[in-house]
Design a protein around this motif. Sequence first.
Motif: not given
Length: 518
Positions: A438-467
Amino acid sequence: MAARGSNRSRQPDNQAFRDFIGSGWGPRPGGLPARSEAAPWAAARREALGTHFPGERLVLPAGALKVRNNDCDYRFRPHSAFAHLAGTGADFEPDAVLVLEPLTSPGRNAGTAQTPGAPDDPAHAAPTHEAVLYFRPRASRSSREFYGDPRYGELWVGVRPSLEEVEAATGVRCAHIDSLPDALAKDAGPGAVQLRVVAEADEAITDLVTTTRQKAGLETGQVAAEVDAGLAEAASELRLVKDPWEIDQLRAAVAATKAGFDDLIRSIPRARGHWRGERVLEGAFGAKAREEGNGLGYDTIAAAGNHANTLHWINNDGAVEPGQLVLVDAGVEVDSLYTADVTRTIPVDGRFTEAQRKIYQAVLDAADAAFAHAGTPGCRFKDVHAAAMEVIAARLEEWGMLPEGVSAADSLAPEGQYHRRWMVHGTSHHLGLDVHDCAQARREMYMDAELEPGMCFTIEPGLYFRDDDLLVPAEMRGIGVRIEDDVVVREDGGVERLTQDVPRTVEEVEAWVSGLIA
């Protein structure tokens, strides 16, 4: 270029040979294929898309084969908008085009039916379009194409489908691709039928639409580009909420991905002794992806040690050493083309060191906080990231890594964001036919939208400490951790972790690895 390979392949072309090679073949298997499980769901999606564009002809190409080198092509994968709306999967069908023919007169308001929750949902408006699927059906065995065409010939690429077979499987009227130019031109013009095309999918089809517009007196250039962008946007937004069939496909992709991770872990002992141990891990997962699905949903990241701190590490050419963590970001794409997207950070020896465990637990806590917040009423997509960042910023403050005098709250403010030095990516993205769906969806339909039943997405936090990061405590340098799960919003507003069977806590991961490499 049309005759690539002709300087190394001399095919007989006399009539006697053509008569001979076309004779002596047994009958083809009788009967037509059953209607595919995807067909009614795809029909509902087409109806939903059509309501946005009454009176307009919508052109959705599958795409063409792409040259890998000289006369060899990459394995074909259809454009996701085509696959979603045609209900086909896997490798159907190079150069195919799905056209939604308008049934309403130009400018007529055909209603505002919402995306139905099931194929038999009664709450739709009258159909606004008829679907027609254009492709090149198999030729007869007496044709030169049968033996002489390396792109379409049956002796080269296998038995290709007939028009009748595809109609039976998809429920869509089919026509020969050669009739497409006339179909696009029919009734096209100002005040008559307008055309829209998913322009990125197939350059040749986009050129054909442009030529058709020019001949019909329709707008071209930037105006046409904006018209076409509207179709791509709507097709992308249509995938924001998955139907039950799509969610089942994602479940299957996750199950296959779990099996791939199991085989990858089993290969760790061999990887530790190989000069390109990361590729040993990558190969183990990739083999399972081909066995259980269509292949990989994206290039696998198998990043050992400090390589985990390069977010898109796909070279996978490093060694796997005792005492390291290896960050694996991988997903199986099943035959329907839906993909999982899972990351686990795995201790090569089956046990986390104290520093590794400390970082891993911080990331896990951030993931759990994001998951919990996603299930709260009124949660917007961007709020999932914010919940994870609260934990990340708090841990970095606790470890003394934020600038002097800066608290976690200060860092979370828009003018701060110091914690993002160690996690520059977002926490979530939609998932489906594309790994970043859904990368071509409008921001208001994607990033700013309330979650709805049927939406599938990832949850992927991380920490990256370079040497080489001198702001990181010495014992933490060279360690990168990411934990990624795939989730779906349930009908009751809660969130289900589709990847719940893939171990993720410290204790679960240690038992998983130790149990498979013992």
